[in-house]
Design a protein around this motif. Structure first.
Motif, mmCIF file in Angstrom:
data_model
loop_
_atom_site.group_PDB
_atom_site.id
_atom_site.type_symbol
_atom_site.label_atom_id
_atom_site.label_comp_id
_atom_site.label_asym_id
_atom_site.label_seq_id
_atom_site.Cartn_x
_atom_site.Cartn_y
_atom_site.Cartn_z
ATOM 1 N N PHE A 199 0.804 -1.218 0.000
ATOM 2 C CA PHE A 199 0.000 0.000 0.000
ATOM 3 C C PHE A 199 0.840 1.272 0.000
ATOM 4 C CE2 PHE A 199 -2.824 -3.256 1.788
ATOM 5 C CZ PHE A 199 -3.907 -3.107 0.933
ATOM 6 N N LEU A 200 2.131 1.147 0.306
ATOM 7 C CA LEU A 200 3.022 2.303 0.251
ATOM 8 C C LEU A 200 3.952 2.207 -0.953
ATOM 9 C CD1 LEU A 200 3.942 2.736 4.024
ATOM 10 C CD2 LEU A 200 2.210 3.964 2.697
ATOM 11 N N SER A 201 3.433 1.668 -2.029
ATOM 12 C CA SER A 201 4.167 1.591 -3.291
ATOM 13 C C SER A 201 3.230 2.050 -4.403
ATOM 14 C CB SER A 201 4.642 0.155 -3.565
ATOM 15 O OG SER A 201 3.558 -0.675 -3.920
ATOM 16 N N SER A 202 3.746 2.028 -5.622
ATOM 17 C CA SER A 202 2.919 2.434 -6.764
ATOM 18 C C SER A 202 2.090 1.275 -7.302
ATOM 19 C CB SER A 202 3.803 2.992 -7.884
ATOM 20 O OG SER A 202 4.770 2.020 -8.288
ATOM 21 N N ALA A 203 2.012 0.178 -6.540
ATOM 22 C CA ALA A 203 1.248 -0.985 -6.995
ATOM 23 C C ALA A 203 -0.223 -0.648 -7.178
ATOM 24 C CB ALA A 203 1.408 -2.139 -5.998
ATOM 25 N N ILE A 204 -0.771 0.103 -6.256
ATOM 26 C CA ILE A 204 -2.205 0.417 -6.281
ATOM 27 C C ILE A 204 -2.455 1.904 -6.497
ATOM 28 C CG2 ILE A 204 -4.318 0.383 -4.897
ATOM 29 C CD1 ILE A 204 -3.323 -2.123 -3.555
ATOM 30 N N VAL A 205 -1.544 2.729 -6.014
ATOM 31 C CA VAL A 205 -1.738 4.182 -6.077
ATOM 32 C C VAL A 205 -0.684 4.821 -6.975
ATOM 33 C CG1 VAL A 205 -1.829 6.309 -4.730
ATOM 34 C CG2 VAL A 205 -2.637 4.164 -3.724
ATOM 35 N N PRO A 206 -1.088 5.617 -7.967
ATOM 36 C CA PRO A 206 -0.099 6.355 -8.771
ATOM 37 C C PRO A 206 0.566 7.422 -7.910
ATOM 38 C CG PRO A 206 -2.338 6.995 -9.370
ATOM 39 C CD PRO A 206 -2.469 5.838 -8.436
ATOM 40 N N VAL A 207 1.869 7.357 -7.783
ATOM 41 C CA VAL A 207 2.581 8.240 -6.858
ATOM 42 C C VAL A 207 2.391 9.708 -7.215
ATOM 43 C CG1 VAL A 207 4.835 8.806 -5.870
ATOM 44 C CG2 VAL A 207 4.280 6.436 -6.421
ATOM 45 N N LYS A 208 2.324 10.015 -8.501
ATOM 46 C CA LYS A 208 2.196 11.402 -8.926
ATOM 47 C C LYS A 208 0.867 12.031 -8.534
ATOM 48 C CE LYS A 208 5.441 11.109 -12.790
ATOM 49 N NZ LYS A 208 5.648 11.285 -14.251
ATOM 50 N N SER A 209 -0.086 11.212 -8.157
ATOM 51 C CA SER A 209 -1.378 11.747 -7.734
ATOM 52 C C SER A 209 -1.388 12.107 -6.251
ATOM 53 C CB SER A 209 -2.487 10.715 -8.007
ATOM 54 O OG SER A 209 -2.335 9.571 -7.173
ATOM 55 N N LEU A 210 -0.307 11.809 -5.545
ATOM 56 C CA LEU A 210 -0.219 12.077 -4.116
ATOM 57 C C LEU A 210 0.385 13.449 -3.862
ATOM 58 C CD1 LEU A 210 1.257 8.622 -3.006
ATOM 59 C CD2 LEU A 210 -1.116 9.368 -2.756
ATOM 60 N N PRO A 211 0.120 14.032 -2.700
ATOM 61 C CA PRO A 211 0.786 15.289 -2.332
ATOM 62 C C PRO A 211 2.303 15.082 -2.293
ATOM 63 C CG PRO A 211 -1.077 14.849 -0.877
ATOM 64 C CD PRO A 211 -0.875 13.613 -1.706
ATOM 65 N N GLU A 212 3.045 16.091 -2.706
ATOM 66 C CA GLU A 212 4.495 15.946 -2.795
ATOM 67 C C GLU A 212 5.140 15.605 -1.460
ATOM 68 O OE1 GLU A 212 6.501 19.125 -4.690
ATOM 69 O OE2 GLU A 212 5.296 19.032 -6.525
ATOM 70 N N SER A 213 4.548 16.036 -0.375
ATOM 71 C CA SER A 213 5.132 15.779 0.942
ATOM 72 C C SER A 213 5.104 14.297 1.315
ATOM 73 C CB SER A 213 4.394 16.588 2.010
ATOM 74 O OG SER A 213 2.999 16.274 2.016
ATOM 75 N N ARG A 215 5.245 11.758 -1.195
ATOM 76 C CA ARG A 215 5.782 10.934 -2.289
ATOM 77 C C ARG A 215 7.086 10.236 -1.923
ATOM 78 N NH1 ARG A 215 4.852 14.766 -7.672
ATOM 79 N NH2 ARG A 215 2.588 14.994 -7.422
ATOM 80 N N TRP A 216 7.896 10.866 -1.081
ATOM 81 C CA TRP A 216 9.197 10.281 -0.751
ATOM 82 C C TRP A 216 9.038 8.919 -0.088
ATOM 83 C CZ3 TRP A 216 10.712 8.856 4.121
ATOM 84 C CH2 TRP A 216 9.955 9.333 5.194
ATOM 85 N N VAL A 217 7.940 8.738 0.664
ATOM 86 C CA VAL A 217 7.702 7.453 1.327
ATOM 87 C C VAL A 217 7.523 6.351 0.283
ATOM 88 C CG1 VAL A 217 6.176 6.167 2.881
ATOM 89 C CG2 VAL A 217 6.636 8.598 3.304
ATOM 90 N N PHE A 218 6.808 6.658 -0.776
ATOM 91 C CA PHE A 218 6.549 5.680 -1.832
ATOM 92 C C PHE A 218 7.808 5.431 -2.667
ATOM 93 C CE2 PHE A 218 2.452 6.921 -0.451
ATOM 94 C CZ PHE A 218 1.559 5.927 -0.805
ATOM 95 N N TYR A 219 8.553 6.511 -2.941
ATOM 96 C CA TYR A 219 9.775 6.340 -3.723
ATOM 97 C C TYR A 219 10.871 5.627 -2.928
ATOM 98 C CZ TYR A 219 7.956 9.275 -7.487
ATOM 99 O OH TYR A 219 7.214 9.765 -8.537
ATOM 100 N N ALA A 220 10.792 5.704 -1.605
ATOM 101 C CA ALA A 220 11.768 4.997 -0.765
ATOM 102 C C ALA A 220 11.513 3.498 -0.759
ATOM 103 C CB ALA A 220 11.721 5.540 0.664
ATOM 104 N N ASN A 221 10.313 3.110 -1.141
ATOM 105 C CA ASN A 221 9.968 1.691 -1.236
ATOM 106 C C ASN A 221 10.689 1.098 -2.453
ATOM 107 O OD1 ASN A 221 8.736 -0.836 -1.641
ATOM 108 N ND2 ASN A 221 6.752 -0.103 -0.937
ATOM 109 N N PRO A 222 11.545 0.095 -2.276
ATOM 110 C CA PRO A 222 12.303 -0.452 -3.415
ATOM 111 C C PRO A 222 11.442 -1.104 -4.478
ATOM 112 C CG PRO A 222 12.557 -1.841 -1.464
ATOM 113 C CD PRO A 222 11.888 -0.583 -1.020
#
Length: 274
Positions: A199-213, A215-222
């Motif tokens: 749930f903290l990856s781009s598997a289900i949620v497009p990261v670009k649709s999230l607030p920028e603050s 996004r780093w959590v999702f991008y930190a997910n390998p």
């Protein structure tokens, strides 16, 4: 198992594919077939299961929640394919992550054999999960062909996207399986971690649709980078980001080497604990 007589001390991270390849092949085969032993459809479940999983997630997110992916025509079939790529990448990693803590504990008979290369158990686990990743990818390709009537040549690049994740999974497998011998509670933690990584990856949620603050959590997910690159080649028909893929591979390889050395050091105490 005469091939292991050289002793575990002479093992290296890829000895499972060189000196012990026949042993690795047999253990992997046992892992795969053992999962479906007694099932009426046998190995067909490796194709049926991902299809059923896709139906459930598409029903939940595509029809009930009316989720759509930015940049698509809004069709449920497109959303299902995009979602499926994320699910199969996460499923591969999560399977190994959740199995790793009990991997050595479930094979205590091998621990007593000083000459047995225990690191191969992690290889067989990862290769077994990789088999199911390929099976899931086959379902993805068939669905894309059925719904869109065409396939992109970039699908041939998927193995190059999967390989860095496989190396990273080996690294995680060696560390977690070794820690699982000494810290039995770790198996309870990794289940929660596996769910969080979905749930903290781009598997289900497009990261670009999230607030920028956030996004780093999702991008930190390998998993996020691999999922995005897999979609590039499988869904959008574009080549992956080779530079970042190379960097990801290098970091994964270094982590795998460090994890292997740590595993070999920690395995000296396995017999005392078990």
């Amino acid at each position: 198992m005469s091939e292991v007589q050289a002793g575990w001390s002479k093992s290296n991270p890829i000895s499972a594919l060189t000196r012990h390849r026949s042993l690795t092949r047999e253990l992997t085969k046992r892992e795969i077939l053992g999962r479906y032993r007694g099932a009426s459809f046998g190995l067909l479940w490796s194709l049926i299961s991902p299809f059923l999983m896709l139906l459930v997630y598409t029903l939940a997110f595509g029809y009930i929640l009316k989720s759509r992916w930015p940049g698509t025509n809004g069709s449920t079939s497109d959303f299902a394919l995009i979602l499926f790529v994320g699910l199969i990448v996460h499923g591969f990693f999560a399977e190994c992550l959740t199995r790793a803590p009990n991997l050595i504990l479930a094979n205590t008979n091998y621990v007593k054999r000083v000459v047995f290369p225990l690191d191969i158990l992690v290889w067989s686990m990862v290769l077994s999960a990789f088999f199911h990743l390929i099976a899931n990818t086959l379902v993805l390709v068939l669905l894309k062909w059925a719904w869109h009537g065409e396939l992109s040549w970039t699908l041939l690049l998927l193995p190059f996207v999967y390989l860095p994740l496989m190396i990273l999974t080996l690294a995680v497998g060696w560390v977690i399986s070794a820690l699982g011998v000494y810290l039995r509670d770790i198996s309870q933690f990794v289940g929660v971690l596996a769910a969080a990584m979905l749930f903290l990856s781009s598997a289900i949620v497009p990261v670009k649709s999230l607030p920028e603050s956030y996004r780093w959590v999702f991008y930190a997910n390998p998993l996020t980078f691999i999922i995005d690159q897999a979609r590039e080649v499988a869904i959008w028909g574009r080549p992956p980001d080779w530079a970042m893929l190379g960097l990801y591979s290098l970091i994964s390889a270094l982590l795998a080497l460090a994890s292997f050395l740590l595993f070999q050091k920690m395995r000296k105490g396995f017999a005392d604990v078990l």
